[in-house]
Structure formats: C-alpha cells, structure tokens
Design a protein around this motif. Sequence first.
Motif, PDB file in Angstrom:
ATOM      1  N   ASN A   1       1.028  -1.317   0.066  1.00 23.07           N
ATOM      2  CA  ASN A   1      -0.088  -0.113   0.075  1.00 23.07           C
ATOM      3  C   ASN A   1       0.905   1.201   0.018  1.00 23.07           C
ATOM      4  OD1 ASN A   1      -1.234  -1.915   2.319  1.00 23.07           O
ATOM      5  ND2 ASN A   1      -2.581  -1.668   0.518  1.00 23.07           N
ATOM      6  N   LEU A   2       2.042   1.060   0.457  1.00 30.41           N
ATOM      7  CA  LEU A   2       3.006   2.283   0.645  1.00 30.41           C
ATOM      8  C   LEU A   2       4.507   1.752   0.355  1.00 30.41           C
ATOM      9  CD1 LEU A   2       3.884   4.987   1.631  1.00 30.41           C
ATOM     10  CD2 LEU A   2       3.727   4.209   3.765  1.00 30.41           C
ATOM     11  N   ILE A   3       5.187   2.523  -0.499  1.00 30.47           N
ATOM     12  CA  ILE A   3       6.633   2.068  -0.716  1.00 30.47           C
ATOM     13  C   ILE A   3       7.247   3.617  -0.510  1.00 30.47           C
ATOM     14  CG2 ILE A   3       8.475   1.475  -2.168  1.00 30.47           C
ATOM     15  CD1 ILE A   3       6.596  -0.527  -3.262  1.00 30.47           C
ATOM     16  N   VAL A   4       8.315   3.340   0.426  1.00 27.46           N
ATOM     17  CA  VAL A   4       9.298   5.018   0.325  1.00 27.46           C
ATOM     18  C   VAL A   4      10.675   4.341   0.067  1.00 27.46           C
ATOM     19  CG1 VAL A   4      10.143   6.222   2.120  1.00 27.46           C
ATOM     20  CG2 VAL A   4       7.619   5.520   2.470  1.00 27.46           C
TER      21      VAL A   4
ATOM     22  N   HIS B   1      18.335   6.871  -2.469  1.00 27.68           N
ATOM     23  CA  HIS B   1      18.583   5.766  -3.540  1.00 27.68           C
ATOM     24  C   HIS B   1      18.656   6.056  -4.773  1.00 27.68           C
ATOM     25  CE1 HIS B   1      17.713   1.280  -4.997  1.00 27.68           C
ATOM     26  NE2 HIS B   1      19.022   1.748  -5.277  1.00 27.68           N
ATOM     27  N   LEU B   2      17.469   6.991  -5.141  1.00 28.09           N
ATOM     28  CA  LEU B   2      17.388   7.306  -6.630  1.00 28.09           C
ATOM     29  C   LEU B   2      18.473   8.100  -7.094  1.00 28.09           C
ATOM     30  CD1 LEU B   2      14.942   7.522  -8.794  1.00 28.09           C
ATOM     31  CD2 LEU B   2      14.561   9.698  -7.999  1.00 28.09           C
ATOM     32  N   GLN B   3      19.414   8.898  -6.128  1.00 27.47           N
ATOM     33  CA  GLN B   3      20.349   9.583  -6.883  1.00 27.47           C
ATOM     34  C   GLN B   3      21.461   8.647  -7.465  1.00 27.47           C
ATOM     35  OE1 GLN B   3      19.626   9.659  -3.814  1.00 27.47           O
ATOM     36  NE2 GLN B   3      21.344   9.354  -2.531  1.00 27.47           N
ATOM     37  N   ALA B   4      21.634   7.604  -7.269  1.00 26.90           N
ATOM     38  CA  ALA B   4      22.745   6.561  -8.027  1.00 26.90           C
ATOM     39  C   ALA B   4      21.969   5.676  -8.467  1.00 26.90           C
ATOM     40  CB  ALA B   4      23.458   6.341  -6.557  1.00 26.90           C
ATOM     41  N   VAL B   5      20.915   6.020  -9.011  1.00 28.82           N
ATOM     42  CA  VAL B   5      19.847   4.780 -10.109  1.00 28.82           C
ATOM     43  C   VAL B   5      20.462   5.213 -11.521  1.00 28.82           C
ATOM     44  CG1 VAL B   5      17.871   3.882 -10.848  1.00 28.82           C
ATOM     45  CG2 VAL B   5      18.192   3.865  -8.295  1.00 28.82           C
ATOM     46  N   ASN B   6      20.620   4.008 -12.369  1.00 24.69           N
ATOM     47  CA  ASN B   6      20.809   4.285 -13.663  1.00 24.69           C
ATOM     48  C   ASN B   6      19.627   4.728 -14.491  1.00 24.69           C
ATOM     49  OD1 ASN B   6      23.894   4.499 -14.118  1.00 24.69           O
ATOM     50  ND2 ASN B   6      23.675   2.387 -13.359  1.00 24.69           N
ATOM     51  N   ASP B   7      18.623   3.696 -14.422  1.00 24.27           N
ATOM     52  CA  ASP B   7      17.510   3.844 -15.015  1.00 24.27           C
ATOM     53  C   ASP B   7      16.219   4.523 -14.302  1.00 24.27           C
ATOM     54  OD1 ASP B   7      15.274   3.603 -16.788  1.00 24.27           O
ATOM     55  OD2 ASP B   7      15.201   1.177 -16.720  1.00 24.27           O
ATOM     56  N   VAL B   8      16.165   5.765 -14.082  1.00 27.42           N
ATOM     57  CA  VAL B   8      15.346   6.544 -13.228  1.00 27.42           C
ATOM     58  C   VAL B   8      13.869   5.959 -13.484  1.00 27.42           C
ATOM     59  CG1 VAL B   8      14.436   8.629 -12.256  1.00 27.42           C
ATOM     60  CG2 VAL B   8      16.826   8.263 -12.469  1.00 27.42           C
ATOM     61  N   PRO B   9      13.305   6.184 -14.942  1.00 23.18           N
ATOM     62  CA  PRO B   9      11.995   6.088 -15.331  1.00 23.18           C
ATOM     63  C   PRO B   9      11.879   4.607 -14.888  1.00 23.18           C
ATOM     64  CG  PRO B   9      13.051   7.631 -16.775  1.00 23.18           C
ATOM     65  CD  PRO B   9      14.273   7.043 -16.107  1.00 23.18           C
ATOM     66  N   GLY B  10      12.684   3.757 -15.059  1.00 19.68           N
ATOM     67  CA  GLY B  10      12.248   2.149 -14.929  1.00 19.68           C
ATOM     68  C   GLY B  10      12.167   1.814 -13.607  1.00 19.68           C
TER      69      GLY B  10
ATOM     70  N   LEU C   1       8.921   0.138  -9.088  1.00 16.14           N
ATOM     71  CA  LEU C   1       8.337   0.217  -7.631  1.00 16.14           C
ATOM     72  C   LEU C   1       6.920   0.495  -7.804  1.00 16.14           C
ATOM     73  CD1 LEU C   1      10.832   2.637  -5.796  1.00 16.14           C
ATOM     74  CD2 LEU C   1      10.576   0.063  -5.990  1.00 16.14           C
ATOM     75  N   ARG C   2       6.171   1.254  -8.996  1.00 16.95           N
ATOM     76  CA  ARG C   2       4.774   1.222  -9.071  1.00 16.95           C
ATOM     77  C   ARG C   2       4.331   0.081  -8.586  1.00 16.95           C
ATOM     78  NH1 ARG C   2       0.874   0.455 -12.332  1.00 16.95           N
ATOM     79  NH2 ARG C   2      -0.697   1.797 -12.825  1.00 16.95           N
TER      80      ARG C   2
ATOM     81  N   LEU D   1       0.565   4.333  -2.674  1.00 17.49           N
ATOM     82  CA  LEU D   1       1.538   5.576  -2.425  1.00 17.49           C
ATOM     83  C   LEU D   1       3.011   5.210  -2.580  1.00 17.49           C
ATOM     84  CD1 LEU D   1       1.676   8.462  -2.102  1.00 17.49           C
ATOM     85  CD2 LEU D   1       1.604   8.196   0.196  1.00 17.49           C
ATOM     86  N   LEU D   2       3.470   5.838  -3.560  1.00 19.76           N
ATOM     87  CA  LEU D   2       4.855   5.992  -3.782  1.00 19.76           C
ATOM     88  C   LEU D   2       5.574   7.121  -3.295  1.00 19.76           C
ATOM     89  CD1 LEU D   2       7.719   4.539  -4.498  1.00 19.76           C
ATOM     90  CD2 LEU D   2       7.179   5.364  -6.889  1.00 19.76           C
ATOM     91  N   MET D   3       6.594   7.096  -2.184  1.00 23.23           N
ATOM     92  CA  MET D   3       7.171   8.367  -1.803  1.00 23.23           C
ATOM     93  C   MET D   3       8.771   8.105  -2.245  1.00 23.23           C
ATOM     94  SD  MET D   3       4.984   9.114   1.629  1.00 23.23           S
ATOM     95  CE  MET D   3       5.929  10.796   1.919  1.00 23.23           C
ATOM     96  N   VAL D   4       9.373   9.130  -2.512  1.00 22.73           N
ATOM     97  CA  VAL D   4      10.776   8.968  -2.887  1.00 22.73           C
ATOM     98  C   VAL D   4      11.409  10.313  -2.313  1.00 22.73           C
ATOM     99  CG1 VAL D   4      12.385   8.973  -4.704  1.00 22.73           C
ATOM    100  CG2 VAL D   4      10.323   7.440  -4.750  1.00 22.73           C
ATOM    101  N   ALA D   5      12.574  10.098  -1.662  1.00 19.37           N
ATOM    102  CA  ALA D   5      13.609  11.112  -1.304  1.00 19.37           C
ATOM    103  C   ALA D   5      14.763  11.122  -1.807  1.00 19.37           C
ATOM    104  CB  ALA D   5      13.683  11.537   0.290  1.00 19.37           C
ATOM    105  N   THR D   6      15.320  12.100  -2.789  1.00 22.09           N
ATOM    106  CA  THR D   6      16.541  12.245  -3.493  1.00 22.09           C
ATOM    107  C   THR D   6      17.330  13.313  -3.326  1.00 22.09           C
ATOM    108  OG1 THR D   6      17.640  11.247  -5.626  1.00 22.09           O
ATOM    109  CG2 THR D   6      15.618  12.526  -5.593  1.00 22.09           C
ATOM    110  N   ILE D   7      18.612  13.184  -3.287  1.00 20.85           N
ATOM    111  CA  ILE D   7      19.611  14.458  -3.548  1.00 20.85           C
ATOM    112  C   ILE D   7      19.340  15.219  -4.749  1.00 20.85           C
ATOM    113  CG2 ILE D   7      21.894  15.247  -3.415  1.00 20.85           C
ATOM    114  CD1 ILE D   7      21.056  13.930  -0.859  1.00 20.85           C
ATOM    115  N   GLY D   8      18.912  16.619  -4.688  1.00 19.88           N
ATOM    116  CA  GLY D   8      18.575  17.260  -5.818  1.00 19.88           C
ATOM    117  C   GLY D   8      19.934  17.978  -6.413  1.00 19.88           C
ATOM    118  N   GLY D   9      19.375  18.623  -7.630  1.00 21.38           N
ATOM    119  CA  GLY D   9      20.419  18.970  -8.600  1.00 21.38           C
ATOM    120  C   GLY D   9      21.281  20.218  -8.160  1.00 21.38           C
ATOM    121  N   GLU D  10      20.841  21.042  -7.120  1.00 14.33           N
ATOM    122  CA  GLU D  10      21.440  22.003  -6.898  1.00 14.33           C
ATOM    123  C   GLU D  10      22.415  21.694  -5.701  1.00 14.33           C
ATOM    124  OE1 GLU D  10      21.485  24.898  -8.675  1.00 14.33           O
ATOM    125  OE2 GLU D  10      20.174  23.705  -9.942  1.00 14.33           O
TER     126      GLU D  10
END
Length: 275
Positions: free
Chosen positions: A92-95, A99-108, A113-114, A122-131
Amino acid sequence: MTAPRLFDPTLVQRHLARRRASGSFVFDLVVEDLADRLGTLVREFPRAAIIGPDLELLPETGATASHPIRFERYAAFAGDDEVPDMAEGTYNLIVSLLHLQAVNDVPGYLARLRSKLEPDGLLMVATIGGESLTELREAFLSADAMVLGGAAARVAPMLQVREAGSLLQRAGLALPVADVETHVVRYSTPFALMAELKALGAANPLADRPRRLATATLLIAAANAYQAHDADPDGRVRATLEIVWLAGWVPHESQQKPLKPGSATTRLADILKQP
C-alpha cells in the motif's frame, strides 16, 4: 532502450561498505521529514516497505495522522538489480530514501516500484537534488582547468525538481507531487566537507570517473577555489544540500480526476469582471 550507465553500482557498494558505522545528518533530516509528511495523511497502510542504503538505520515503524505503520525494510545497492526483490502488487506504501540519486534507469526504477503497489497505493521518494554540492562542483571545475587543462567527471548529476513530476507520470502514477527542501551546511574547510562525503560512502560513484586518484595539487587547488568563492567572513565554507521529494499514487477509480476540457460552467472572463 537501455538506460545509459552513469553510475557504477559495484563502486557504490564498496563505498558504503567502507563508510563509518554511525548515521549521517543528511539521513536524519530525511527520516524526520518523512515522519512529518506521513503525519499529514489520514490513511491506513497495512503493508508498507522502505528502501535505503543503510538497512539498520531505516525506521521500522512510522505513523500517519490516523494509523501506525510497520515497514518491511530493504537494502538499496545490495545487488546488481537496482530494485530490491519485492512481491508484485502487494504493498500500500513504498518509501525510497536516498537511493534514486545513484540509479541509472530512473524512469524504470519508478515504474518497477509502482508495479509493487496495489491500486491506490502510494510511492514516496526522497533523493539528493540537482543544486546540491554546486560549490564543490564549481571548485573542481576550476581546479581541473588550472591543473589538468580540462574538466573531469567528479560530482554526479542529480535530479532537478522541475523534472520530477513528468517522471512520476511517465511511471504511470497519478496525482504527482514534487517539492524540494533546501539546506545550507557549513564546514570548517573544504577538506572537512570532502572527508565527510567519503565517510558517508558518498565519494564519486560515476562509471566515467577519472581512473587516477586526485593528486594533492588538484585537491589543494579545488580547496583554494572553494574558499575563494564560498567562504563566510569567519572562514567557514558553505555547502548547499537539496532534498527532492516525489510522491504519486497508483491510479484507482476513487481518486479525484481532472475535469474534461470544455466542461466548465463559468467563464473566467465573468469571474475577473466581478468587483
């Protein structure tokens, strides 16, 4: 199409294995923010999963405004597959945390996960941002130009918040939301920042990284450039940290849907004419 291989997962695993055993202030910030975000939801999540690079630091429990949550914990970077081995369509929930900032295939990654979520999950993701670490990136660009006569890949590219919504939609998620938390952290010297990144297992993870170790001359040049451009009057240097949050729901008939074009009953011009 095969996603370009930006990151070296084997190297990421080695960096994480060598890091110090204590937690990190970045991870603590993200976990605290997660608790605040879940606390705004009046919702029950009977089966929830959480993914992150530090399995033992991942919270086992959480809470929405109305119900407690017990997480199944999964280690990121634990094998060759970017997505942990999780049952399809059962959560029902994946957090996903940091992790995402070192993933090669982000859309995949988001799409897979979906697929682990039930309808209305609900999918919730926290990742290091571009700035993040722009100061360090610019300092090394300056040092590379001065010492080596050209630039080298030393700081990984990161997700821009303006790209996040379209990535969620591309993964088949409804009601996408993306926002960013920005923090400015100060260090006694640029070398203190570099040492912290290494201790956290966050050294250069790029597949196309320079194969030679950075020389003392290069590091000193980068530190001098950093100090010249991003030091405060007390001599301490600033480092920007961005945390991008993404959230989206697996489509379900109970969710709100946008009105069809042309279905409005009131003209905008009539509203604007009102006193």
